[in-house]
Scaffold this motif. Structure first.
Motif, mmCIF file in Angstrom:
data_model
loop_
_atom_site.group_PDB
_atom_site.id
_atom_site.type_symbol
_atom_site.label_atom_id
_atom_site.label_comp_id
_atom_site.label_asym_id
_atom_site.label_seq_id
_atom_site.Cartn_x
_atom_site.Cartn_y
_atom_site.Cartn_z
ATOM 1 N N ILE A 54 0.853 -1.191 0.000
ATOM 2 C CA ILE A 54 0.000 0.000 0.000
ATOM 3 C C ILE A 54 0.891 1.243 0.000
ATOM 4 N N ILE A 55 0.709 2.059 -1.030
ATOM 5 C CA ILE A 55 1.497 3.284 -1.151
ATOM 6 C C ILE A 55 0.606 4.477 -0.845
ATOM 7 N N ILE A 56 1.048 5.302 0.061
ATOM 8 C CA ILE A 56 0.323 6.525 0.388
ATOM 9 C C ILE A 56 1.237 7.690 0.059
ATOM 10 N N GLN A 57 0.802 8.491 -0.885
ATOM 11 C CA GLN A 57 1.640 9.627 -1.297
ATOM 12 C C GLN A 57 1.167 10.919 -0.636
ATOM 13 N N PRO A 76 -5.048 -6.767 -7.232
ATOM 14 C CA PRO A 76 -5.420 -5.938 -6.078
ATOM 15 C C PRO A 76 -4.290 -5.755 -5.058
ATOM 16 N N GLU A 77 -3.168 -6.401 -5.245
ATOM 17 C CA GLU A 77 -2.130 -6.319 -4.198
ATOM 18 C C GLU A 77 -1.526 -4.931 -4.095
ATOM 19 N N TYR A 78 -1.397 -4.275 -5.245
ATOM 20 C CA TYR A 78 -0.761 -2.953 -5.292
ATOM 21 C C TYR A 78 -1.825 -1.876 -5.177
ATOM 22 N N GLU A 79 -1.658 -1.021 -4.192
ATOM 23 C CA GLU A 79 -2.595 0.097 -4.013
ATOM 24 C C GLU A 79 -1.813 1.389 -3.917
ATOM 25 N N ILE A 80 -2.350 2.424 -4.526
ATOM 26 C CA ILE A 80 -1.701 3.726 -4.391
ATOM 27 C C ILE A 80 -2.765 4.792 -4.151
ATOM 28 N N HIS A 81 -2.555 5.569 -3.110
ATOM 29 C CA HIS A 81 -3.530 6.575 -2.693
ATOM 30 C C HIS A 81 -2.814 7.905 -2.522
ATOM 31 N N GLN A 82 -3.359 8.926 -3.133
ATOM 32 C CA GLN A 82 -2.702 10.235 -3.085
ATOM 33 C C GLN A 82 -3.428 11.200 -2.158
ATOM 34 N N PHE A 83 -2.649 11.899 -1.363
ATOM 35 C CA PHE A 83 -3.200 12.902 -0.461
ATOM 36 C C PHE A 83 -2.459 14.220 -0.655
ATOM 37 N N ASP A 98 -3.481 21.793 2.296
ATOM 38 C CA ASP A 98 -2.295 20.939 2.359
ATOM 39 C C ASP A 98 -2.252 20.171 3.686
ATOM 40 N N TYR A 99 -2.547 20.884 4.765
ATOM 41 C CA TYR A 99 -2.562 20.236 6.086
ATOM 42 C C TYR A 99 -3.693 19.220 6.193
ATOM 43 N N GLU A 100 -4.843 19.601 5.666
ATOM 44 C CA GLU A 100 -6.016 18.708 5.721
ATOM 45 C C GLU A 100 -5.761 17.397 4.985
ATOM 46 N N LEU A 101 -5.236 17.538 3.778
ATOM 47 C CA LEU A 101 -4.978 16.336 2.967
ATOM 48 C C LEU A 101 -3.948 15.433 3.655
ATOM 49 N N ALA A 102 -2.898 16.048 4.191
ATOM 50 C CA ALA A 102 -1.866 15.260 4.865
ATOM 51 C C ALA A 102 -2.441 14.530 6.082
ATOM 52 N N ALA A 103 -3.312 15.213 6.811
ATOM 53 C CA ALA A 103 -3.937 14.582 7.984
ATOM 54 C C ALA A 103 -4.793 13.394 7.551
ATOM 55 N N LYS A 104 -5.482 13.560 6.445
ATOM 56 C CA LYS A 104 -6.286 12.446 5.909
ATOM 57 C C LYS A 104 -5.383 11.284 5.501
ATOM 58 N N ALA A 109 -3.400 5.896 6.593
ATOM 59 C CA ALA A 109 -2.270 5.006 6.907
ATOM 60 C C ALA A 109 -2.583 4.155 8.140
ATOM 61 N N LYS A 110 -3.206 4.784 9.089
ATOM 62 C CA LYS A 110 -3.560 4.096 10.343
ATOM 63 C C LYS A 110 -4.473 2.905 10.058
ATOM 64 N N LYS A 111 -5.468 3.148 9.207
ATOM 65 C CA LYS A 111 -6.391 2.070 8.834
ATOM 66 C C LYS A 111 -5.687 1.021 7.978
ATOM 67 N N ALA A 112 -4.822 1.502 7.106
ATOM 68 C CA ALA A 112 -4.108 0.583 6.210
ATOM 69 C C ALA A 112 -3.263 -0.412 7.013
ATOM 70 N N LEU A 113 -2.652 0.071 8.075
ATOM 71 C CA LEU A 113 -1.813 -0.809 8.908
ATOM 72 C C LEU A 113 -2.617 -1.973 9.483
ATOM 73 N N LYS A 114 -3.874 -1.715 9.742
ATOM 74 C CA LYS A 114 -4.739 -2.761 10.319
ATOM 75 C C LYS A 114 -4.936 -3.919 9.348
ATOM 76 N N ARG A 115 -4.750 -3.641 8.064
ATOM 77 C CA ARG A 115 -4.891 -4.704 7.064
ATOM 78 C C ARG A 115 -3.602 -5.523 6.932
ATOM 79 N N LYS A 116 -2.620 -5.171 7.712
ATOM 80 C CA LYS A 116 -1.352 -5.910 7.746
ATOM 81 C C LYS A 116 -0.727 -6.162 6.372
ATOM 82 N N PRO A 117 -0.504 -5.092 5.637
ATOM 83 C CA PRO A 117 0.148 -5.273 4.324
ATOM 84 C C PRO A 117 1.609 -5.668 4.521
#
Lengths: 192, 192
Positions: A54-57, A76-83, A98-104, A109-117
């Motif tokens: 999971i890539i979070i930009q 589906p293994e590769y995911e990329i999400h832009q903020f 800019d701050y809002e998007l980064a906070a999102k 990321a917090k939720k993504a970690l729960k999926r144990k990538p």
């Protein structure tokens, strides 16, 4: 991979402790080239083995970049999400958005970690932290709960010292030679 | 990508000359981590844009690595060809087969360049040259004819000075922190 073995009980114990408590944290920083690209290479490898990456930009919002355009082929293994916005941030005068998007992004990321990538890549987060677009403390908090099977990769120049301290592996990309320095336009399929 | 512009006529002229004569040469070297991985990230980007990326691995022959296993999903743009044995080379005492395979790799690279890929990655060739498994002179000869649209990427530790001289961009991967140093086994989906 890392050459010949060099065992010492202290590093052995350190490792054991790491393995029992949480996944690894890798940082790619420095002024040289290859921080994001390197993380993308790790993602390619993970996907090759059928693992989730999971890539979070952060601070990036352009969809016509190679790592974004390839996503359907590696789903589906590769995911990329832009903020981030399409435009570059003016670090001297960031917008509230800019701050809002980064906070999102951090929330995602917090939720993504729960999926144990296998891999969670927080792209450009070092620079975002350096400029206060995200708080280093919030990143440190996120890094408290890394599943054992996950490696979290933080990329970007100017990684704050507190992140360096927390990381397991830190690599600096250093320019040795770059004759055309700052005036080559980024080329499609190479730099983006 | 490279920060703000910093034009000088000499670099401008240099660039113009480069663009008119041949494609770029990038070197990733150093003891740090992320040389091959970075090249793989470039390949991912190129393929994302629909460009061809040809990876030639020297001294590597293991098929169960991520970058090899992903190939069908990224075909036909992504190609990976191995010219090495499954086992690691004993650099103090290489086998005749090691030299033969490397020579075949170089021959393959020569033909690959004729197809004008966006990227031609010569993985681990720096180290192969350092140990004389391939001749630096033969690599330099290969690098004389790079199509304008191609970037050739040379990876591996200990890049010989003559390759550094010839390259357009050289990045050194440097370990800043690697607490468990030489005794972590390579992990699937990350290091291979």
């Amino acid at each position: 991979m890392y050459g010949s073995a060099n065992n010492s009980s202290s590093t052995g114990e350190y490792l054991l402790r790491c393995k029992m408590t949480r996944g690894m944290i890798y940082i790619y920083t420095g002024e040289g080239e290859g921080k994001t690209t390197n993380a993308l290479g790790l993602a390619l490898r993970a996907v090759g083995h059928g693992y989730r990456a999971i890539i979070i930009q952060f601070m990036k919002g352009r969809k016509y970049i190679g790592e974004y355009r390839v996503k359907d082929r590696l789903a589906p293994e590769y995911e990329i999400h832009q903020f981030g916005r399409e435009e570059f941030i003016d670090f001297k005068n960031p917008m509230p958005l800019d701050y809002e998007l980064a906070a999102k992004g951090l929330e995602f990321a917090k939720k993504a970690l729960k999926r144990k990538p296998r891999l969670l890549i927080l792209d450009e987060i070092n620079l975002a932290a350096h400029f206060g677009i995200v708080k280093t403390e919030d990143i440190l908090k996120l890094l408290e709960d890394i599943p054992e099977e996950t490696t979290v990769v933080l990329t970007g120049r100017r990684a704050p010292g507190k992140l360096i301290e927390r990381a397991d592996l830190v690599t600096e990309m250093k320019f040795v030679k770059h004759p055309f320095e700052k005036n080559v336009p980024a080329r499609k399929g190479i730099e983006y």
